[in-house]
Design a protein around this motif. Structure first.
Motif, PDB file in Angstrom:
ATOM      1  N   ALA A   1      25.135   5.397 -14.360  1.00 35.22           N
ATOM      2  CA  ALA A   1      23.773   4.987 -14.449  1.00 35.22           C
ATOM      3  C   ALA A   1      23.135   4.233 -13.090  1.00 35.22           C
ATOM      4  O   ALA A   1      21.773   4.410 -12.886  1.00 35.22           O
ATOM      5  N   GLU A   2      23.788   3.615 -12.310  1.00 37.90           N
ATOM      6  CA  GLU A   2      23.207   3.211 -10.902  1.00 37.90           C
ATOM      7  C   GLU A   2      22.681   4.341 -10.135  1.00 37.90           C
ATOM      8  O   GLU A   2      22.109   4.135  -9.152  1.00 37.90           O
ATOM      9  N   ASP A   3      23.470   5.395 -10.206  1.00 39.80           N
ATOM     10  CA  ASP A   3      22.875   6.508  -9.405  1.00 39.80           C
ATOM     11  C   ASP A   3      21.528   6.816  -9.556  1.00 39.80           C
ATOM     12  O   ASP A   3      20.579   7.236  -8.492  1.00 39.80           O
ATOM     13  N   VAL A   4      20.604   6.603 -10.576  1.00 40.25           N
ATOM     14  CA  VAL A   4      19.330   6.575 -10.804  1.00 40.25           C
ATOM     15  C   VAL A   4      18.575   5.437 -10.140  1.00 40.25           C
ATOM     16  O   VAL A   4      17.497   5.910  -9.481  1.00 40.25           O
ATOM     17  N   LEU A   5      19.291   4.438 -10.183  1.00 43.62           N
ATOM     18  CA  LEU A   5      18.710   3.221  -9.283  1.00 43.62           C
ATOM     19  C   LEU A   5      18.504   3.554  -7.588  1.00 43.62           C
ATOM     20  O   LEU A   5      17.581   3.238  -7.052  1.00 43.62           O
ATOM     21  N   ARG A   6      19.839   4.100  -7.437  1.00 40.04           N
ATOM     22  CA  ARG A   6      19.908   4.319  -5.898  1.00 40.04           C
ATOM     23  C   ARG A   6      18.904   5.545  -5.515  1.00 40.04           C
ATOM     24  O   ARG A   6      18.446   5.239  -4.439  1.00 40.04           O
ATOM     25  N   ALA A  49       0.706  -1.215  -0.130  1.00 41.53           N
ATOM     26  CA  ALA A  49      -0.029  -0.095  -0.058  1.00 41.53           C
ATOM     27  C   ALA A  49       0.976   1.226   0.054  1.00 41.53           C
ATOM     28  O   ALA A  49       0.541   2.216  -0.536  1.00 41.53           O
ATOM     29  N   GLY A  50       1.921   1.038   0.674  1.00 43.14           N
ATOM     30  CA  GLY A  50       2.970   2.575   0.615  1.00 43.14           C
ATOM     31  C   GLY A  50       3.280   2.624  -0.641  1.00 43.14           C
ATOM     32  O   GLY A  50       3.735   3.772  -1.167  1.00 43.14           O
ATOM     33  N   PHE A  51       3.807   1.622  -1.356  1.00 46.35           N
ATOM     34  CA  PHE A  51       4.302   1.666  -2.759  1.00 46.35           C
ATOM     35  C   PHE A  51       3.312   2.350  -3.652  1.00 46.35           C
ATOM     36  O   PHE A  51       3.608   3.113  -4.520  1.00 46.35           O
ATOM     37  N   ASP A  52       2.047   1.759  -3.582  1.00 46.69           N
ATOM     38  CA  ASP A  52       1.025   2.311  -4.384  1.00 46.69           C
ATOM     39  C   ASP A  52       0.867   3.735  -4.156  1.00 46.69           C
ATOM     40  O   ASP A  52       0.522   4.547  -5.187  1.00 46.69           O
ATOM     41  N   ALA A  53       0.830   4.193  -2.815  1.00 48.28           N
ATOM     42  CA  ALA A  53       0.809   5.538  -2.504  1.00 48.28           C
ATOM     43  C   ALA A  53       1.820   6.470  -3.206  1.00 48.28           C
ATOM     44  O   ALA A  53       1.343   7.701  -3.402  1.00 48.28           O
ATOM     45  N   CYS A  54       2.900   6.051  -3.361  1.00 53.25           N
ATOM     46  CA  CYS A  54       4.030   6.926  -3.512  1.00 53.25           C
ATOM     47  C   CYS A  54       4.792   6.826  -4.707  1.00 53.25           C
ATOM     48  O   CYS A  54       5.408   7.554  -5.226  1.00 53.25           O
ATOM     49  N   HIS A  55       4.470   5.513  -5.679  1.00 55.65           N
ATOM     50  CA  HIS A  55       5.440   5.449  -6.663  1.00 55.65           C
ATOM     51  C   HIS A  55       5.509   6.241  -7.711  1.00 55.65           C
ATOM     52  O   HIS A  55       6.328   6.589  -8.365  1.00 55.65           O
ATOM     53  N   GLU A  56       4.081   6.735  -8.062  1.00 51.79           N
ATOM     54  CA  GLU A  56       4.118   7.631  -9.270  1.00 51.79           C
ATOM     55  C   GLU A  56       4.979   9.196  -9.102  1.00 51.79           C
ATOM     56  O   GLU A  56       5.416   9.356  -9.994  1.00 51.79           O
ATOM     57  N   ALA A  57       4.726   9.537  -7.945  1.00 54.70           N
ATOM     58  CA  ALA A  57       5.482  10.860  -7.492  1.00 54.70           C
ATOM     59  C   ALA A  57       7.085  10.272  -7.554  1.00 54.70           C
ATOM     60  O   ALA A  57       8.030  11.289  -8.090  1.00 54.70           O
ATOM     61  N   VAL A  58       7.624   9.212  -6.789  1.00 55.64           N
ATOM     62  CA  VAL A  58       8.905   8.973  -7.073  1.00 55.64           C
ATOM     63  C   VAL A  58       9.431   8.819  -8.311  1.00 55.64           C
ATOM     64  O   VAL A  58      10.756   9.244  -9.085  1.00 55.64           O
ATOM     65  N   MET A  59       8.527   7.971  -9.314  1.00 62.16           N
ATOM     66  CA  MET A  59       8.896   7.694 -10.789  1.00 62.16           C
ATOM     67  C   MET A  59       8.937   9.214 -11.419  1.00 62.16           C
ATOM     68  O   MET A  59       9.941   9.218 -12.506  1.00 62.16           O
ATOM     69  N   GLN A  60       8.264  10.138 -11.101  1.00 64.77           N
ATOM     70  CA  GLN A  60       8.196  11.405 -11.886  1.00 64.77           C
ATOM     71  C   GLN A  60       9.695  11.983 -11.693  1.00 64.77           C
ATOM     72  O   GLN A  60      10.340  12.722 -12.321  1.00 64.77           O
ATOM     73  N   GLN A  61      10.139  11.977 -10.161  1.00 63.42           N
ATOM     74  CA  GLN A  61      11.543  12.341  -9.712  1.00 63.42           C
ATOM     75  C   GLN A  61      12.404  11.689 -10.794  1.00 63.42           C
ATOM     76  O   GLN A  61      13.519  12.552 -11.108  1.00 63.42           O
ATOM     77  N   VAL A  62      12.556  10.276 -10.628  1.00 66.73           N
ATOM     78  CA  VAL A  62      13.528   9.533 -11.311  1.00 66.73           C
ATOM     79  C   VAL A  62      13.584   9.979 -12.805  1.00 66.73           C
ATOM     80  O   VAL A  62      14.755   9.987 -13.300  1.00 66.73           O
ATOM     81  N   GLU A  63      12.293  10.085 -13.424  1.00 70.95           N
ATOM     82  CA  GLU A  63      12.512  10.520 -14.931  1.00 70.95           C
ATOM     83  C   GLU A  63      13.152  12.035 -15.157  1.00 70.95           C
ATOM     84  O   GLU A  63      13.770  12.260 -15.953  1.00 70.95           O
ATOM     85  N   ARG A  64      12.785  12.813 -14.186  1.00 71.51           N
ATOM     86  CA  ARG A  64      13.747  14.235 -14.424  1.00 71.51           C
ATOM     87  C   ARG A  64      15.092  13.949 -14.079  1.00 71.51           C
ATOM     88  O   ARG A  64      15.933  14.840 -14.830  1.00 71.51           O
ATOM     89  N   ALA A  65      15.371  13.046 -13.328  1.00 69.19           N
ATOM     90  CA  ALA A  65      16.764  13.141 -13.019  1.00 69.19           C
ATOM     91  C   ALA A  65      17.660  12.162 -14.012  1.00 69.19           C
ATOM     92  O   ALA A  65      18.701  12.142 -14.179  1.00 69.19           O
ATOM     93  N   LEU A  66      16.779  11.378 -14.845  1.00 63.04           N
ATOM     94  CA  LEU A  66      17.399  10.389 -15.937  1.00 63.04           C
ATOM     95  C   LEU A  66      18.273  11.079 -16.923  1.00 63.04           C
ATOM     96  O   LEU A  66      19.310  10.581 -17.190  1.00 63.04           O
ATOM     97  N   LYS A  67      17.812  12.168 -17.373  1.00 64.53           N
ATOM     98  CA  LYS A  67      18.381  12.902 -18.526  1.00 64.53           C
ATOM     99  C   LYS A  67      20.012  13.223 -17.877  1.00 64.53           C
ATOM    100  O   LYS A  67      21.000  12.909 -18.590  1.00 64.53           O
ATOM    101  N   ASN A  68      20.027  13.758 -16.645  1.00 64.88           N
ATOM    102  CA  ASN A  68      21.402  14.255 -16.135  1.00 64.88           C
ATOM    103  C   ASN A  68      21.992  12.990 -16.040  1.00 64.88           C
ATOM    104  O   ASN A  68      23.603  13.233 -16.130  1.00 64.88           O
ATOM    105  N   VAL A  69      21.553  11.930 -15.495  1.00 63.41           N
ATOM    106  CA  VAL A  69      22.395  10.741 -15.085  1.00 63.41           C
ATOM    107  C   VAL A  69      22.944  10.213 -16.546  1.00 63.41           C
ATOM    108  O   VAL A  69      24.102   9.630 -16.518  1.00 63.41           O
ATOM    109  N   LEU A  70      22.218  10.065 -17.406  1.00 61.47           N
ATOM    110  CA  LEU A  70      22.490   9.322 -18.765  1.00 61.47           C
ATOM    111  C   LEU A  70      23.826  10.382 -19.480  1.00 61.47           C
ATOM    112  O   LEU A  70      24.600   9.817 -20.067  1.00 61.47           O
ATOM    113  N   THR A  71      23.480  11.583 -19.310  1.00 62.67           N
ATOM    114  CA  THR A  71      24.777  12.526 -19.911  1.00 62.67           C
ATOM    115  C   THR A  71      25.935  12.781 -19.104  1.00 62.67           C
ATOM    116  O   THR A  71      26.813  13.060 -19.651  1.00 62.67           O
ATOM    117  N   ALA A  72      25.681  12.591 -17.752  1.00 64.23           N
ATOM    118  CA  ALA A  72      26.998  13.157 -16.906  1.00 64.23           C
ATOM    119  C   ALA A  72      26.977  12.144 -15.614  1.00 64.23           C
ATOM    120  O   ALA A  72      27.295  12.990 -14.724  1.00 64.23           O
TER     121      ALA A  72
END
Length: 205
Positions: free
Chosen positions: A143-148, A117-140
């Motif tokens: 890769a595992e930074d985004v997983l951490r 239930a905790g995952f269901d409540a928060c995963h969408e907001a977390v994934m939005q943060q991850v997607e925003r960070a993904l560009k910077n991680v891929l370019t500079a």
């Protein structure tokens, strides 16, 4: 009239390499190790606990009893009330009794999903943060930074969800055994909730 352009730095090969490094990796979040993993499973899915080494389970009903087993109190005796409930009590003098344990044949632990239930409540907001960070991680970055980042954020949000959980409520006898402290049904010492963490693992193709 033509247009001239020049590539000063080609980031594409590095981005492809970083993206490939993410392939086959997964982030696992939960209470992953130790005795608290077993306790988390009980709360997450619920279960029925029955007496195995005797006829009854001894359920503490005051703080002294919660810190020791019934065998630690040689002066206990069984008291059966009018409603049929059975208790281990001891004399306190002047016709006073101290209730120490309730005797029951089984205990039903209700399902209190806090991981799913905790995952269901928060995963969408977390994934939005991850997607925003993904560009910077891929370019500079690594890769595992985004997983951490994903693991840390999910673990933190699920901890907050677990700390705020109120239903199904903690039983009155459990509250009495803890001295009337926290009523959060998942919180006794806080160790289980603090045990929520993450790990990065490889997954089979």
């Amino acid at each position: 009239m033509g247009i001239r352009y020049s590539t000063q730095r080609n980031l594409l090969p590095g981005m492809v390499q970083q993206a490939k490094a993410l392939h086959g990796k997964a982030v696992e979040v939960g209470v992953l190790d130790g005795e608290h993993a077993w306790l988390a499973g009980i709360h997450e899915y619920g279960c029925t606990i029955t007496a195995k080494n005797g006829k009854y389970l001894t359920i503490p009903c005051n703080p002294q009893a919660a810190k020791a087993s019934a065998r630690s109190f040689p002066d206990l005796f069984v008291l059966t009330l009018d409603d049929g409930s059975r208790w281990l009590v001891r004399n306190q003098g002047k016709d006073r009794l101290e209730f120490m344990y309730q005797l029951v044949q089984s205990v039903q632990i209700p399902e209190r999903s806090f991981l799913r239930a905790g995952f269901d409540a928060c995963h969408e907001a977390v994934m939005q943060q991850v997607e925003r960070a993904l560009k910077n991680v891929l370019t500079a970055g690594n890769a595992e930074d985004v997983l951490r980042m994903c693991g840390k954020q999910l673990a933190s949000q699920i901890k907050a969800y677990a700390r705020d959980l109120k239903n199904p409520p903690k039983e009155k006898i459990t509250i009495a055994a803890s001295g009337g402290g926290k009523t959060n049904p998942l919180f006794q010492t806080g160790a289980m909730i603090n045990g929520i963490t993450y790990r990065i693992r490889s997954v089979a193709e």
